[in-house]
Motif scaffolding. Structure first.
Motif, PDB file in Angstrom:
ATOM      1  N   GLN A   1      71.838   5.387  32.520  1.00 20.80           N
ATOM      2  CA  GLN A   1      71.193   5.566  31.221  1.00 20.80           C
ATOM      3  C   GLN A   1      70.916   7.036  30.887  1.00 20.80           C
ATOM      4  N   VAL A   2      71.487   7.954  31.685  1.00 25.31           N
ATOM      5  CA  VAL A   2      71.326   9.378  31.396  1.00 25.31           C
ATOM      6  C   VAL A   2      72.337   9.756  30.319  1.00 25.31           C
ATOM      7  N   LEU A   3      71.820  10.200  29.182  1.00 21.01           N
ATOM      8  CA  LEU A   3      72.670  10.540  28.049  1.00 21.01           C
ATOM      9  C   LEU A   3      73.145  11.981  28.085  1.00 21.01           C
ATOM     10  N   PHE A   4      72.368  12.857  28.748  1.00 20.06           N
ATOM     11  CA  PHE A   4      72.671  14.285  28.768  1.00 20.06           C
ATOM     12  C   PHE A   4      72.025  14.891  29.999  1.00 20.06           C
ATOM     13  N   CYS A   5      72.721  15.845  30.627  1.00 17.92           N
ATOM     14  CA  CYS A   5      72.160  16.558  31.773  1.00 17.92           C
ATOM     15  C   CYS A   5      72.672  17.992  31.719  1.00 17.92           C
ATOM     16  N   ASP A   6      71.747  18.953  31.604  1.00 18.98           N
ATOM     17  CA  ASP A   6      72.158  20.354  31.555  1.00 18.98           C
ATOM     18  C   ASP A   6      71.974  21.023  32.912  1.00 18.98           C
ATOM     19  N   ALA A   7      72.128  22.327  32.954  1.00 20.62           N
ATOM     20  CA  ALA A   7      72.057  23.083  34.207  1.00 20.62           C
ATOM     21  C   ALA A   7      70.696  22.952  34.883  1.00 20.62           C
ATOM     22  N   SER A   8      69.623  22.845  34.111  1.00 25.51           N
ATOM     23  CA  SER A   8      68.302  22.698  34.730  1.00 25.51           C
ATOM     24  C   SER A   8      68.181  21.346  35.434  1.00 25.51           C
ATOM     25  N   GLY A   9      68.807  20.333  34.889  1.00 29.20           N
ATOM     26  CA  GLY A   9      68.831  19.027  35.554  1.00 29.20           C
ATOM     27  C   GLY A   9      69.657  19.069  36.824  1.00 29.20           C
ATOM     28  N   LEU A  10      70.808  19.733  36.752  1.00 30.23           N
ATOM     29  CA  LEU A  10      71.634  19.884  37.952  1.00 30.23           C
ATOM     30  C   LEU A  10      70.880  20.652  39.027  1.00 30.23           C
ATOM     31  N   ASN A  11      70.150  21.678  38.616  1.00 32.99           N
ATOM     32  CA  ASN A  11      69.366  22.476  39.557  1.00 32.99           C
ATOM     33  C   ASN A  11      68.323  21.606  40.267  1.00 32.99           C
ATOM     34  N   ALA A  12      67.653  20.740  39.527  1.00 31.51           N
ATOM     35  CA  ALA A  12      66.662  19.844  40.125  1.00 31.51           C
ATOM     36  C   ALA A  12      67.320  18.913  41.138  1.00 31.51           C
ATOM     37  N   LEU A  13      68.509  18.418  40.828  1.00 38.19           N
ATOM     38  CA  LEU A  13      69.221  17.529  41.745  1.00 38.19           C
ATOM     39  C   LEU A  13      69.681  18.266  43.000  1.00 38.19           C
ATOM     40  N   VAL A  14      70.164  19.502  42.837  1.00 43.45           N
ATOM     41  CA  VAL A  14      70.607  20.291  43.988  1.00 43.45           C
ATOM     42  C   VAL A  14      69.423  20.599  44.899  1.00 43.45           C
ATOM     43  N   ALA A  15      68.274  20.953  44.317  1.00 43.38           N
ATOM     44  CA  ALA A  15      67.078  21.221  45.124  1.00 43.38           C
ATOM     45  C   ALA A  15      66.686  19.977  45.916  1.00 43.38           C
ATOM     46  N   LEU A  16      66.756  18.814  45.290  1.00 46.25           N
ATOM     47  CA  LEU A  16      66.461  17.563  45.978  1.00 46.25           C
ATOM     48  C   LEU A  16      67.440  17.331  47.122  1.00 46.25           C
ATOM     49  N   ALA A  17      68.737  17.514  46.846  1.00 44.33           N
ATOM     50  CA  ALA A  17      69.752  17.291  47.878  1.00 44.33           C
ATOM     51  C   ALA A  17      69.553  18.240  49.050  1.00 44.33           C
ATOM     52  N   ASN A  18      69.223  19.493  48.772  1.00 47.33           N
ATOM     53  CA  ASN A  18      68.977  20.457  49.849  1.00 47.33           C
ATOM     54  C   ASN A  18      67.823  20.001  50.734  1.00 47.33           C
ATOM     55  N   ARG A  19      66.768  19.548  50.104  1.00 42.14           N
ATOM     56  CA  ARG A  19      65.595  19.093  50.867  1.00 42.14           C
ATOM     57  C   ARG A  19      65.917  17.847  51.682  1.00 42.14           C
ATOM     58  N   MET A  20      66.631  16.911  51.071  1.00 44.42           N
ATOM     59  CA  MET A  20      66.974  15.673  51.774  1.00 44.42           C
ATOM     60  C   MET A  20      67.885  15.965  52.964  1.00 44.42           C
ATOM     61  N   ARG A  21      68.862  16.838  52.794  1.00 42.88           N
ATOM     62  CA  ARG A  21      69.776  17.173  53.891  1.00 42.88           C
ATOM     63  C   ARG A  21      69.040  17.866  55.019  1.00 42.88           C
ATOM     64  N   ALA A  22      68.104  18.748  54.673  1.00 46.84           N
ATOM     65  CA  ALA A  22      67.321  19.451  55.704  1.00 46.84           C
ATOM     66  C   ALA A  22      66.526  18.461  56.548  1.00 46.84           C
ATOM     67  N   ASP A  23      66.145  17.333  55.934  1.00 39.18           N
ATOM     68  CA  ASP A  23      65.381  16.310  56.645  1.00 39.18           C
ATOM     69  C   ASP A  23      66.275  15.213  57.226  1.00 39.18           C
ATOM     70  N   GLY A  24      67.607  15.403  57.126  1.00 39.82           N
ATOM     71  CA  GLY A  24      68.547  14.435  57.682  1.00 39.82           C
ATOM     72  C   GLY A  24      68.896  13.291  56.760  1.00 39.82           C
ATOM     73  N   GLY A  25      68.534  13.392  55.493  1.00 42.38           N
ATOM     74  CA  GLY A  25      68.807  12.317  54.538  1.00 42.38           C
ATOM     75  C   GLY A  25      69.873  12.702  53.539  1.00 42.38           C
ATOM     76  N   GLY A  26      69.929  11.965  52.442  1.00 44.55           N
ATOM     77  CA  GLY A  26      70.934  12.242  51.432  1.00 44.55           C
ATOM     78  C   GLY A  26      70.571  11.686  50.075  1.00 44.55           C
ATOM     79  N   VAL A  27      71.363  12.094  49.083  1.00 44.54           N
ATOM     80  CA  VAL A  27      71.184  11.665  47.697  1.00 44.54           C
ATOM     81  C   VAL A  27      72.520  11.126  47.190  1.00 44.54           C
ATOM     82  N   TRP A  28      72.494   9.947  46.595  1.00 44.04           N
ATOM     83  CA  TRP A  28      73.669   9.329  45.991  1.00 44.04           C
ATOM     84  C   TRP A  28      73.393   9.121  44.513  1.00 44.04           C
ATOM     85  N   LEU A  29      74.429   9.256  43.692  1.00 41.55           N
ATOM     86  CA  LEU A  29      74.304   9.003  42.257  1.00 41.55           C
ATOM     87  C   LEU A  29      75.165   7.796  41.897  1.00 41.55           C
ATOM     88  N   ALA A  30      74.616   6.930  41.076  1.00 38.09           N
ATOM     89  CA  ALA A  30      75.336   5.727  40.668  1.00 38.09           C
ATOM     90  C   ALA A  30      75.395   5.647  39.147  1.00 38.09           C
TER      91      ALA A  30
END
Length: 134
Positions: A66-95
């Protein structure tokens, strides 16, 4: 391993963005995001996803259907999340990533960073087969 409550259990609105904890599958949280992710709403997205991380989930599946638009600030938030999850041994998936956003992920190379799945169920299965049915 989960250790605490999730502060964003209720859906949150930030203008045209809605973030909601949609399901729990073992150590995998499913978060539904709807609307537009831009400079104005990216902080809300980041805050709610951070709350899920702080609750101790090993994996996060983000339902992007249901995401209609995602700009660079949204991508940045997702990358920061992925970095944190990977550092803790986890991951992020998008569906359910729409074609326009899928192209954005491909152009930026982030499709190599985030597994992109057609359905939430597929992402949950990839996040950890042990998480299904729990």
């Amino acid at each position: 391993m989960r250790t605490g409550p999730i502060r964003c259990q209720e859906a949150a609105d930030a203008g045209d963005l809605r973030v909601e904890l949609a399901g729990l599958h073992g150590d995998t949280a499913v978060v539904t995001v709807a609307g537009e992710i831009d400079l104005r709403s990216a902080m809300t997205l980041r805050d709610h996803l951070t709350a899920v991380v702080e609750a101790g989930f090993e994996s996060i599946v983000i339902d992007f259907e249901q995401v209609l638009f995602c700009d660079a600030s949204g991508l940045n938030a997702l990358v920061a999340l992925a970095n944190r999850m990977r550092a803790d041994g986890g991951g992020v998936w998008l569906a359910g990533v729409r074609p326009a956003q899928r192209r954005l992920f491909q152009i930026t190379g982030l499709d190599r960073r985030f597994p992109l799945c057609e359905r939430v169920e597929d992402a949950v299965a990839q996040a950890g087969p042990h998480s299904l049915g729990r």
